[in-house]
Design an enzyme around this catalytic site. Sequence first.
Site, mmCIF file in Angstrom:
data_model
loop_
_atom_site.group_PDB
_atom_site.id
_atom_site.type_symbol
_atom_site.label_atom_id
_atom_site.label_comp_id
_atom_site.label_asym_id
_atom_site.label_seq_id
_atom_site.Cartn_x
_atom_site.Cartn_y
_atom_site.Cartn_z
ATOM 1 N N GLU A 239 -5.832 -7.833 3.877
ATOM 2 C CA GLU A 239 -5.293 -8.883 4.750
ATOM 3 C C GLU A 239 -6.424 -9.610 5.481
ATOM 4 O OE1 GLU A 239 -2.694 -9.508 8.760
ATOM 5 O OE2 GLU A 239 -2.153 -7.760 7.549
ATOM 6 N N HIS B 61 0.830 -1.203 0.000
ATOM 7 C CA HIS B 61 0.000 0.000 0.000
ATOM 8 C C HIS B 61 0.870 1.261 0.000
ATOM 9 C CE1 HIS B 61 -3.865 -2.185 1.466
ATOM 10 N NE2 HIS B 61 -3.732 -2.198 0.160
#
Length: 323
Positions: free
Chosen positions: A133, A47
Site C-alpha cells: 500500500e 494478505h
Amino acid sequence: MEKRPELDILLCAPRGFCAGVDRAIQIVELALEKYGAPVYVRHAIVHNKYVVDGLRDKGAVFVEELSEIPETDAPVVFSAHGVPKSVPADAKSRNMFFLDATCPLVSKVHVEAQRHHAEGHEIVLIGHKGHPEVVGTMGQLPPGSISLIETVEDAQAFVPRDPANLAFVTQTTLSVDDTREIVEALKLRFPAINGPHKEDICYATTNRQEAIKAVAPEVDAMIVVGSPNSSNSLRLVEVAERAGCTNAVLVDRASEIDWSRYEGIRSLGVSAGASAPEKLVDEVIEAFAQRFAIKVEARVTARENIAFNIPRELRTIEAAVSR
C-alpha cells in the site's frame, strides 16, 4: 472420560473481512466465472494465505510484476493494496485488459496525495516501508515528492524543504494510537501541516482495534486469526498487548496453535484481521472446543454495513450470480 477445563471465549465483533477485501476477492472470483482461467493477479489479492491458495485452486495465477505475465488476452487484476501509477501505464502499453481491485479507501488516500501535490505541498506519508500500500501511494507522484515516516522518532528527525508548506497522509491499516502519536509529533513541530479532511485509517481497521481494546483487558489470552504479512492483523496483536493482554498471538490457521500457551487459562479473546475469512475463526474455536468446555459470547462494539461497487465490466455476471 476426563473432564475438560472450562473456557469462556469472547468473540470480538467486528472482525474478519472488510468491504475492501470482500470486493477484491469478488473481483477475482467473478473474473474467473466470466472469462475463465487463467486470471492473473499482481501481488497477493489480499494478505491471507488461505484466500490466495483458494483462488489459485480456482485458476488465479499470482505474480509480483506484470513482466512475469506472457502475452495474453486474460484479465489482470491489481490487488486491494493499490499500485503505483506506472503499473496501469505499463499494462496499457502492453494492451492488457486489467481490473483494478484497489480498495476505494486506499484510492481516497491516492487522491489526497495528488491534491496536496497539485497544491504545491511537500507530502509526508505515515506508514510501513515496503508494504505494497505504501509503495502504491508513493508511486502516485514523481520520485521525491513523498517522504515516509514510520515512527515518532522519524517525525522528530524529519527535515522538510519548507516547514510552512507540509501535508500528511497515512497508510489505511496502521495502529490508530501509534498514528495519533506520530501526527501529534508532526503537529508539534509543524503547526501548519495539512492533514486529511477525514481520517485515512480505514473504518475497518479502527473498528477491529476498538473491539480488541474492549476485550483484551478481560481475558487471559488473545488469538488474532490472520497471516503474518497482513499489516492490520499484526496491529491487532500489538493493540491487544497494549490493552493489557500480554499473551496475544497471531495465527494463520488452527493447526498453528501452540497449546502450551493456553494451559490453565479461563478466558480467551478471539478476533481476525480484515483479510481473514470467518471459516478460519470457526476452525480456531472448534480446536479449543476439542480441549475445553467452551462458552462463546460475542462482544459487539460496532456494526458494519458498508459495501463497495465492483468494476462495471463484472456487474452483469455479479447480477446473474446473485440471482
